[in-house]
Design a protein around this motif. Structure first.
Motif, PDB file in Angstrom:
ATOM      1  N   LEU A   7       0.861  -1.193   0.000  1.00  0.00           N
ATOM      2  CA  LEU A   7       0.000   0.000   0.000  1.00  0.00           C
ATOM      3  C   LEU A   7       0.890   1.233   0.000  1.00  0.00           C
ATOM      4  O   LEU A   7       1.798   1.349   0.833  1.00  0.00           O
ATOM      5  N   ALA A  39      -6.288   5.139   3.491  1.00  0.00           N
ATOM      6  CA  ALA A  39      -5.240   4.173   3.837  1.00  0.00           C
ATOM      7  C   ALA A  39      -5.757   3.149   4.838  1.00  0.00           C
ATOM      8  O   ALA A  39      -5.561   1.941   4.676  1.00  0.00           O
ATOM      9  N   VAL A  43      -6.156  -0.864   4.707  1.00  0.00           N
ATOM     10  CA  VAL A  43      -5.497  -1.713   5.713  1.00  0.00           C
ATOM     11  C   VAL A  43      -6.511  -2.714   6.284  1.00  0.00           C
ATOM     12  O   VAL A  43      -6.224  -3.902   6.432  1.00  0.00           O
ATOM     13  N   VAL A  51       3.417  -1.189   4.008  1.00  0.00           N
ATOM     14  CA  VAL A  51       2.894   0.133   3.685  1.00  0.00           C
ATOM     15  C   VAL A  51       4.061   1.102   3.517  1.00  0.00           C
ATOM     16  O   VAL A  51       4.933   1.173   4.385  1.00  0.00           O
ATOM     17  N   LEU A  53       4.623   4.817   3.624  1.00  0.00           N
ATOM     18  CA  LEU A  53       3.793   5.852   4.229  1.00  0.00           C
ATOM     19  C   LEU A  53       4.513   7.195   4.271  1.00  0.00           C
ATOM     20  O   LEU A  53       5.582   7.314   4.862  1.00  0.00           O
ATOM     21  N   VAL A  78       5.924  -1.255   7.907  1.00  0.00           N
ATOM     22  CA  VAL A  78       5.756   0.130   7.459  1.00  0.00           C
ATOM     23  C   VAL A  78       7.122   0.770   7.215  1.00  0.00           C
ATOM     24  O   VAL A  78       8.000   0.708   8.070  1.00  0.00           O
TER      25      VAL A  78
END
Length: 125
Positions: A7, A39, A43, A51, A53, A78
């Motif tokens: 993502l 987002a 998720v 992710v 970010l 992340v």
């Protein structure tokens, strides 16, 4: 083997498109979100493996989004993307569970390598 999901969360459309192209070509299923609300919906619905970010997002900032991601699923990896000079936020992001960060403008090959290491290297399930 199931496709790994990435993502990309950034309010800049150009960066999202670039990163989606890069990671699609690496064989990942990619999702994108321009803000924290989108987002977190992704998720919850798609449970991405990783992710990317951005720290500075209008509305809910990166740290807040990171907290929520980890609440939903602590296993999601992340990687933060930051502008120059956000060192205090980077420290906090690391404490909240971000793996690492890239400072913009980042080297796309370095980022590709880092994501591949997290998702393809390391532990084999």
């Amino acid at each position: 083997m199931e496709e790994k999901k990435v993502l990309i969360v950034d309010d800049q459309n150009g960066i999202r498109i670039l990163l989606m192209e890069v990671f699609s070509s690496e064989g990942y299923k990619t999702f994108q979100a321009a803000n924290g609300k989108m987002a977190l919906e992704i998720v919850r619905s798609d449970s991405p493996d990783l992710v990317l970010l951005d720290m500075k997002i209008p509305g809910m900032d990166g740290l807040e989004i990171l907290k929520h991601i980890k609440e939903v699923n602590p296993a999601i990896k992340v990687i933060m993307m930051t502008a120059y000079g956000e060192l205090d936020m980077i420290k906090e992001a690391t404490e909240l569970g971000a793996l690492r960060h890239f400072t913009k403008p980042f080297d796309i090959d370095e980022m590709r390598t880092a994501v591949n290491m997290e998702l393809k290297g390391g532990a084999v399930h």
